[in-house]
Design a protein around this motif. Sequence first.
Motif, short mmCIF file in Angstrom:
data_model
loop_
_atom_site.label_atom_id
_atom_site.label_comp_id
_atom_site.label_asym_id
_atom_site.label_seq_id
_atom_site.Cartn_x
_atom_site.Cartn_y
_atom_site.Cartn_z
N GLU A 1 -20.70 28.90 19.72
CA GLU A 1 -19.20 29.56 18.49
C GLU A 1 -19.87 30.69 17.52
OE1 GLU A 1 -20.94 24.88 15.75
OE2 GLU A 1 -22.54 26.68 16.83
N ARG B 1 -12.41 30.73 14.40
CA ARG B 1 -12.94 30.07 14.67
C ARG B 1 -13.41 29.80 16.31
NH1 ARG B 1 -15.75 25.82 10.94
NH2 ARG B 1 -13.85 24.91 11.00
N LYS C 1 -15.96 26.95 19.45
CA LYS C 1 -16.60 26.84 18.96
C LYS C 1 -16.96 26.07 20.32
CE LYS C 1 -16.17 24.06 14.85
NZ LYS C 1 -15.94 22.49 13.99
N LYS D 1 -21.17 27.06 8.58
CA LYS D 1 -20.11 28.57 9.76
C LYS D 1 -19.37 28.11 9.25
CE LYS D 1 -24.09 26.92 13.32
NZ LYS D 1 -24.45 26.82 14.62
#
Length: 347
Positions: free
Chosen positions: A138, A154, A156, A211
Amino acid sequence: MRYLFSLLMVLGFISCDSFSKKDIVSVEITPVFEDSLSIRAISPVDETKVWFAADKGIVGLIDGKTPKLATIKYEDSLLHFRSIAQTKNAFFVLSIANPGVLYKIGYNGNEATNIEEVYLERGEKVFYDAMAFWNDSEGIAMGDPINGCLSIIRTKDGGNTWSKISCDNLPKTEAAEAAFAASNSNISLVGTHVWIVTGGKRARVFHSADKGETWEVFNTPIIQGQAMTGIYSVDFYDENLGVIFGGNWDNKTFNEGNKAITRNGGKTWDLISNGKGPGYRSSVRFIPGTQGESLVAVGSPGISYSPDQGDSWTELSEEGFYALEFVNDSVAFASGQHKISKLVFRK
């Protein structure tokens, strides 16, 4: 007598502990790379190896004093990089300006194995500033506002794919509030938390405890209101203790309203050594192994050290750097105009 002996033992332990901490008295600066580059993003591997990303499309690994360099172009343009991050088996570099291009660079422990484009964003206002990873899966990167919110992407899946957070899920920014791509330290990560800092018209801290799923924003007392004022760097020691540093790039000696500390996760900030100590600095770091007590801040005016969470400061050197990253409690790398150096802090 038994109680007196116990008391003396306790006092003895306290006394010994109070002398166990040794302050830094000097720094040894050893150049490891020199070139005609502006280097604002570094990521150490160990005491002898450091990755960097620079302008003119240059990305490299310095192994001892041996540079292993690559030039990255997008179409016919040389990209300018100011963001870098690493996982166990890869490094990532992200360009500023339009287009914003993010590359994944495979790493086998000695050299790059492949370079792969994993994210592309076009737009007149695209400008990414910093990037970091929570773990090997992440990661997060941030950039200047578009359509009234910060640009935040982002991953993952270890950096193979990246997605942008919708403005609907982010706090609104104000006109002329942005960020500074000065040292790849606009982001700090601890646990599941992320803190992102801004400057310009407003100097604020954007925070997510999960997050990047949900966000809140906190005001700070850092100088703000002009194009080059605000927060340039943030570092958190744990989920509560954090420091921000910046100032006015146009008036680098001004040392009021340029450094602050929080002890409640960023909700409130108190100025430290206001009107004393260093002025503008572009990168601040807690020294590992000092329980959140000791700080080093670097900028083009020099290297500054505090043994007491910013209450007092010592100027260790007038040699200027943009970015600072520690390897351990006594060794760090710093980058600047035309150079990367290894810093060894002496106690």
